[in-house]
Design an enzyme around this catalytic site. Sequence first.
Site, PDB file in Angstrom:
ATOM      1  N   ARG A  97       0.656  -1.244   0.044  1.00 18.95           N
ATOM      2  CA  ARG A  97       0.028   0.059   0.042  1.00 18.95           C
ATOM      3  C   ARG A  97       0.924   1.240  -0.163  1.00 18.95           C
ATOM      4  NH1 ARG A  97      -4.265  -1.274   4.818  1.00 18.95           N
ATOM      5  NH2 ARG A  97      -2.410  -2.190   5.647  1.00 18.95           N
ATOM      6  N   ASN A 115      -6.752  -2.652   1.585  1.00 17.67           N
ATOM      7  CA  ASN A 115      -6.654  -4.261   1.615  1.00 17.67           C
ATOM      8  C   ASN A 115      -8.157  -4.874   1.815  1.00 17.67           C
ATOM      9  OD1 ASN A 115      -3.745  -4.318   1.756  1.00 17.67           O
ATOM     10  ND2 ASN A 115      -3.616  -4.508   4.018  1.00 17.67           N
TER      11      ASN A 115
END
Length: 852
Positions: A97, A115
């Site tokens: 990320r 996520n």
Amino acid sequence: MCLGIPGRVIAMAEGYGGQIARVDVEGVERRINVGILDRPPSPGDWVVIHMGFAMETVSEPKAREAREGLQLVGSGPTQRVRRELRVSGVVQGVGFRPFVYAAAAALGLAGSVRNDVGGVVVEVEGDAADVDEMVRRLRSEPPPLALIADITERDLAPQGATGFHIDESTADGLGRTLGSPDVAMCADCERELTDPSDRRYRHPFITCTNCGPRFTITTDLPYDRANTTMAGFPMCERCAREYADPADRRFHAQPIACPDCGPVLTLVTPAGSQETGAAALAVARSMLSEGKILGIKGIGGYHLACDARDADAVALLRRRKARRTKPFAVMVRDLVVARRLTVLDPAAEAVLTGPRHAILLVPRGRGAGEVAASVAPNAPDLGIFLPYTPLHRLLFGLDGDEPGPDVLVMTSGNRSGEPIVTDDGQAAALLAPLADAWLTHDRGIVVPCDDSVTRFVSGVEVPIRRSRGYAPLPIALPFDVEPTLAVGADLKCTCGIGVGRFAWISQHIGDVDTAATIEALAAASDHLAMITGVVPTRLVVDEHPAYRSAQWARSVSRGRPVVGVQHHHAHIASVMGEHGVPAGREVIGIAFDGTGYGTDGGVWGGELLVADYAGFDRLGQLAYVPLAGGDVSVRRPYRMAMAHLHHAGLPWSDGDPAVAACPPDERRVLAHQLDTGLGCVPTSSMGRLFDAVASLAGVCQRVDYEAEAAIELEGAAREVEADRPYRFAVAPVGDSGRCQADPAPLIAAVVDDVRSGVPTGMIAARFHRAVADLIVEFAARARVATGLETVALGGGVFQNTVLLELATRALSGVGFEVLRPALLPANDGGIALGQILVAQARAGATCTDDDR
């Protein structure tokens, strides 16, 4: 469109994505991430910054234009698009990320990343060319620890959004992401650990986006702090700030902690006294220096540790653990010590210092005699590894500490034959007779995970035990499989789950011979199912009727089909699967190991197979000899030597090492068994032949661990060039189309050489050459019969570096393509993969990429 703000680089330091730099922006010092640049900026360079990231280096005139508000990125007419990208693979716990955030910022894209249980979901909006570039970067330039399985794209309506942000994780999504293994401490964290000016100086649980525990602390997915054993440690204000800062190396690092908010280290003695923090480490180092044995809690369980230079301490550990001769691995302070004790090349050093930090089996160096001889008695190699956690690094001490041992025995914290201990309460109870104190902490371990063991053969890494650092990385499959759980074998057990085009093989579980290891198998399979999201619709087991792993699988099947797969077929299918051999293609399989239940009820282990995934034909074998008394003959190689003498029609002479090792009473019973067949089963095991030759040559008469005799025989063969090989008598078996290799002539030649005083090394070298020549002859006969040109080598015998190198070179020299284990161990730790593939092939409906 984004506007740049220039800044002059004044200092740089290593960091996430390449470099973290400090810049002066309008008189204010800022930290920026420069890892997305083609090259790190040099002092004096001007950089254009957007959202905390350096986007490009520019000339001073262009920098002045940027200061005046001129457009530097996204200039000119644009076609604005918005796209959803669903990324699956190993993309959680690997800094994915933050990487997406950095890439989006660099390209001036708006959107978000989050996520979910299926992986990572990215929404990006901006110029179409920039969005396409974003997709390219995700596919081609992911973080080093990531593994991209697939990216699916979906066009969305543009929203005119600005800015890019990381959203909260969600529990939706299809399937599951692929879990990340535990990762050794990175160089950045080690620098902070040893820097007195850093706030994490001497913090035993230092970690960042690029390193630390993952697999062993994950309780659920998506991979967020709440779904790890760090959930009970709320971040302090400073850690929370780092966690939320895109320019920080700990941006969204789930195990982030510091001395103010992280786990606590405690040293506990049997008397109940305790020390915490730095004092605990100081006492631990002192105890190790005094010859004491410590139980040390690591990432995947407890180790038992002592000073490897202290012969008395090592001997005491052996007595307490009831481990007579099996080698111990040693953790060394640094590469300087490793280079003194062993012979290392650049490839070996790369494994030792890489993110996995596996135990590496390497030849002994000039300084190997500095460690106690009882660390690895009679073993040709030494198993070494470097500290892979901050706690380990501190255990060796930093500048200013009282010096402690620089080489530590670090063996699994368990009683012989049981799984590694992870629970603190169990450690206090089970390890009480073994350790003088426990160095423990309050970060939980979800699942046990032993250290991985590996070695190099002909410059190629070959795993011996695949566990920490490797599990649960997926293995790509050559065809789709239905949801399947395979439970491997009883020795060196690993289980595996497969679905679609991936299989996940568990960490090393051990030998399934106690209630504790059955529980460990159950826990490993449950954890693997959790992190993969796979609900198996069938189970696969070894065909051996007495295997406890198979019995357990049947007991938990709950009406699901349980498929049995022949042991050696699974070995060959595993190697085929590793190398992507497509469905329907046959190979010549050489399956050499110690034991495996044959379709005729015999104990196989010296097999020539022609196999695809769906089935096999046994074209050849090592001739059967009687295995008297089962496991007792495995533990006492002299019994196999005497069985081979009996088979060869050779008398037992008191002057022969094997016969001399057999007590008179046992000799009489054994003779009766071999004459009558009482308590005997036929075996074609190549592993047992290695045992027999090791015994006949006087190398090893009793074993403390599996393959001990073969390992010592291999050691004797090293550095010796055989002047000639021994010979097997290879002949057809009637009109069956099969052949068998009778070892009787070889046994006779070994006996003659022993009686003639031929050096043990030469006897061992001649034997290894003989086995390599037999492999080539087996393959050549199969090629004549089938036209096949590909040979797959499987089974634990191929952990032998001398044999594997000889066989590979000889087979390649006569035109064969050689497939050998590379991702999974050649031993039974690798057969779960083969079981998954065979079960699917038998069920039908397999397809390859070529069929699609």
